[in-house]
Write an enzyme that holds these catalytic residues in place. Structure first.
Site, PDB file in Angstrom:
ATOM      1  CG  ASN A  51     -46.104 -32.394 -32.890  1.00  0.00           C
ATOM      2  OD1 ASN A  51     -46.293 -31.183 -32.763  1.00  0.00           O
ATOM      3  ND2 ASN A  51     -45.113 -32.893 -33.624  1.00  0.00           N
ATOM      4  CG  ASN A  72     -41.043 -34.428 -36.097  1.00  0.00           C
ATOM      5  OD1 ASN A  72     -39.989 -34.377 -36.730  1.00  0.00           O
ATOM      6  ND2 ASN A  72     -41.246 -35.256 -35.087  1.00  0.00           N
ATOM      7  CB  SER A 103     -39.582 -38.680 -27.892  1.00  0.00           C
ATOM      8  OG  SER A 103     -39.692 -37.672 -26.907  1.00  0.00           O
ATOM      9  CB  THR A 104     -38.611 -34.844 -31.329  1.00  0.00           C
ATOM     10  OG1 THR A 104     -38.376 -35.753 -32.394  1.00  0.00           O
ATOM     11  CG2 THR A 104     -38.186 -33.461 -31.751  1.00  0.00           C
ATOM     12  N   GLY A 105     -39.313 -34.595 -28.310  1.00  0.00           N
ATOM     13  CA  GLY A 105     -39.717 -33.710 -27.217  1.00  0.00           C
ATOM     14  C   GLY A 105     -38.729 -33.770 -26.051  1.00  0.00           C
ATOM     15  CD1 TRP A 163     -52.889 -37.394 -23.237  1.00  0.00           C
ATOM     16  CD2 TRP A 163     -52.169 -36.689 -21.238  1.00  0.00           C
ATOM     17  NE1 TRP A 163     -53.632 -38.037 -22.277  1.00  0.00           N
ATOM     18  CE2 TRP A 163     -53.213 -37.624 -21.037  1.00  0.00           C
ATOM     19  CE3 TRP A 163     -51.553 -36.124 -20.112  1.00  0.00           C
ATOM     20  CZ2 TRP A 163     -53.651 -37.984 -19.765  1.00  0.00           C
ATOM     21  CZ3 TRP A 163     -52.004 -36.484 -18.856  1.00  0.00           C
ATOM     22  CH2 TRP A 163     -53.038 -37.399 -18.694  1.00  0.00           C
ATOM     23  CG  HIS A 191     -39.805 -42.346 -29.607  1.00  0.00           C
ATOM     24  ND1 HIS A 191     -38.456 -42.110 -29.692  1.00  0.00           N
ATOM     25  CD2 HIS A 191     -40.339 -41.822 -30.733  1.00  0.00           C
ATOM     26  CE1 HIS A 191     -38.202 -41.477 -30.816  1.00  0.00           C
ATOM     27  NE2 HIS A 191     -39.321 -41.300 -31.471  1.00  0.00           N
TER      28      HIS A 191
HETATM   29  N1  CTP Z   1     -45.655 -36.153 -27.773  1.00  0.00           N
HETATM   30  C1  CTP Z   1     -46.365 -36.545 -26.630  1.00  0.00           C
HETATM   31  N2  CTP Z   1     -47.557 -37.189 -26.764  1.00  0.00           N
HETATM   32  C2  CTP Z   1     -48.061 -37.464 -27.972  1.00  0.00           C
HETATM   33  C3  CTP Z   1     -47.347 -37.098 -29.143  1.00  0.00           C
HETATM   34  C4  CTP Z   1     -46.134 -36.442 -29.001  1.00  0.00           C
HETATM   35  O1  CTP Z   1     -45.907 -36.319 -25.513  1.00  0.00           O
HETATM   36  N3  CTP Z   1     -49.258 -38.058 -28.061  1.00  0.00           N
HETATM   37  C5  CTP Z   1     -44.406 -35.383 -27.603  1.00  0.00           C
HETATM   38  C6  CTP Z   1     -43.162 -36.280 -27.594  1.00  0.00           C
HETATM   39  O2  CTP Z   1     -42.219 -35.747 -26.720  1.00  0.00           O
HETATM   40  C7  CTP Z   1     -42.689 -36.166 -29.040  1.00  0.00           C
HETATM   41  C8  CTP Z   1     -43.050 -34.727 -29.403  1.00  0.00           C
HETATM   42  O3  CTP Z   1     -44.280 -34.495 -28.703  1.00  0.00           O
HETATM   43  O4  CTP Z   1     -41.307 -36.371 -29.180  1.00  0.00           O
HETATM   44  C9  CTP Z   1     -43.248 -34.494 -30.887  1.00  0.00           C
HETATM   45  O5  CTP Z   1     -44.144 -35.444 -31.413  1.00  0.00           O
HETATM   46  P1  CTP Z   1     -43.757 -36.340 -32.687  1.00  0.00           P
HETATM   47  O6  CTP Z   1     -43.605 -35.432 -33.829  1.00  0.00           O
HETATM   48  O7  CTP Z   1     -44.728 -37.451 -32.797  1.00  0.00           O
HETATM   49  O8  CTP Z   1     -42.349 -36.919 -32.133  1.00  0.00           O
HETATM   50  P2  CTP Z   1     -41.092 -37.788 -32.492  1.00  0.00           P
HETATM   51  O9  CTP Z   1     -40.421 -38.067 -31.193  1.00  0.00           O
HETATM   52  O10 CTP Z   1     -40.220 -37.130 -33.495  1.00  0.00           O
HETATM   53  O11 CTP Z   1     -41.680 -39.119 -33.043  1.00  0.00           O
HETATM   54  P3  CTP Z   1     -41.183 -40.071 -34.224  1.00  0.00           P
HETATM   55  O12 CTP Z   1     -39.745 -40.379 -33.949  1.00  0.00           O
HETATM   56  O13 CTP Z   1     -42.103 -41.242 -34.030  1.00  0.00           O
HETATM   57  O14 CTP Z   1     -41.406 -39.340 -35.501  1.00  0.00           O
END
Ligand code: CTP
Length: 319
Positions: A109, A132, A241-243, A263, A293
């Site tokens: 995201n 998400n 993280s989710t990614g 990124w 994370h």
């Molecule tokens: N991501 C990234 N760089 C960012 C934002 C997100 O690399 N600036 C990647 C991460 O791998 C992240 C994935 O995109 O897990 C999805 O983003 P987000 O929805 O923010 O991830 P979550 O890991 O679910 O975060 P949280 O637990 O804080 O909700």
């Protein structure tokens, strides 16, 4: 390995150092990326020792009954009650049973996607994983529309849809779920306490509006298994993280994995500001170490895999 790289791998994160290393690497790797099938197969095999995405991607109906309780993975003292509604919506078999794709996209995201023009390329993959419930429509030129598998942390229900307390929020949520058609909505429901009421709210709306979306809930061991895999490779990620979870799972059923929207840095390689999310105003929480994370460390790891042809990271504009 340089001292700086060692420090990063040990988890002593210095964001600006990582960004500089990555930019240095980018210059080497832009010229041409080639998949390294031997490495892809090796990684798949190694990950299979820790988890099997086909099984761990979701709990299934026959393993639970209404009224069962599940201990939250990150807070074992609290429990989640399996309601009738949740049980009725559990998959009968794994949503990834016997699945194999030539190419997959995992879409993170990051704001790096804005002005990327990557929408078409992302949609051209055989299987598209998104995180998400990020909005697509106003950004489709950059992020695409195809969604085969969409994750949703229960916290999204509270943060984006006001806990589904009022009609407007419910309608917006239902409209978003309609866009998923009959693809998979993956909800890590059993991670942290407080998810139960959000998950129940979601499921009630799915039933009430007869939505076709197929809900799935990761197994209780998934997160620890993913963590275990990276740990044995000396990458200490407390809470993936989710990614990273999605990439790790995707190795099971995708021959070629392409990552977009990864990124975790506030500036791009030219020093321009990059939004944390492409669609909202959230800030870089982990900069203050308040977030759970370690995305920069994850990123560095993924970048190394990219350089070795195990996956392809796209961080620039698409052709
Ligand atoms: N991501 C990234 N760089 C960012 C934002 C997100 O690399 N600036 C990647 C991460 O791998 C992240 C994935 O995109 O897990 C999805 O983003 P987000 O929805 O923010 O991830 P979550 O890991 O679910 O975060 P949280 O637990 O804080 O909700």
């Amino acid at each position: 390995r340089s001292e700086r790289e060692e420090a990063v791998l040990k988890g002593n994160i210095d964001l600006s150092a990582i960004r500089l290393m990555v930019i240095g690497d980018l210059n080497d790797s832009r010229s041409g990326w080639k998949i390294n099938l031997t490495l892809v197969n090796k990684i798949r095999k190694e990950i299979l020792r820790f988890l099997d995405a086909e099984r761990d991607v979701s709990i299934i109906k026959s393993n639970y009954k209404p009224g069962d309780t599940i201990h939250y993975v990150l807070d074992r003292r609290r429990t989640f009650n399996v309601s009738k509604t949740l049980h009725s919506l559990l998959p009968e078999v794994s949503p990834l049973k016997n699945k194999r794709f030539k190419t997959c996209a995992v879409v993170g995201n990051s704001g790096i996607l804005l002005q990327s023009g990557c929408g078409k390329e992302i949609d051209s993959h055989d299987f598209v994983i998104r995180c998400n419930l990020a909005p697509l429509e106003p950004f489709s030129d950059d992020v695409g529309l195809k969604s085969d598998f969409t994750t949703m942390n229960p916290s999204v229900v509270q943060r984006v849809y006001g806990g589904l307390h009022n009609k407007t929020a419910q309608e917006a949520f239902v409209q978003r779920l309609r866009q998923l058609n009959d693809s998979v909505l993956w909800i890590p429901a059993f991670m942290v306490k407080g998810s139960e009421r959000h998950v129940n709210g979601v499921n009630e709306l799915i039933l009430k509006h007869k939505l076709k979306v197929r809900t799935a809930y990761p197994s209780l061991r998934l997160m620890h298994a993913v963590r275990g895999f990276w740990l044995t490779n000396k990458i200490n990620i407390k809470r993936p993280s989710t990614g990273l979870l999605m990439y790790t799972m995707a190795t099971r059923f995708c021959d070629e994995i392409h990552l977009y929207g990864f990124w975790p840095f506030p500036k791009d390689s030219n020093g321009n500001t990059v939004k944390y999310h492409y669609y909202d105003t959230l800030k870089y929480r982990y900069l203050s170490r308040a977030g759970p994370h370690r995305m920069p460390l994850e990123f560095k790891t993924l970048k190394t895999l990219h350089n070795n042809g195990a996956l392809k990271l796209t961080m620039s504009k698409c052709a």
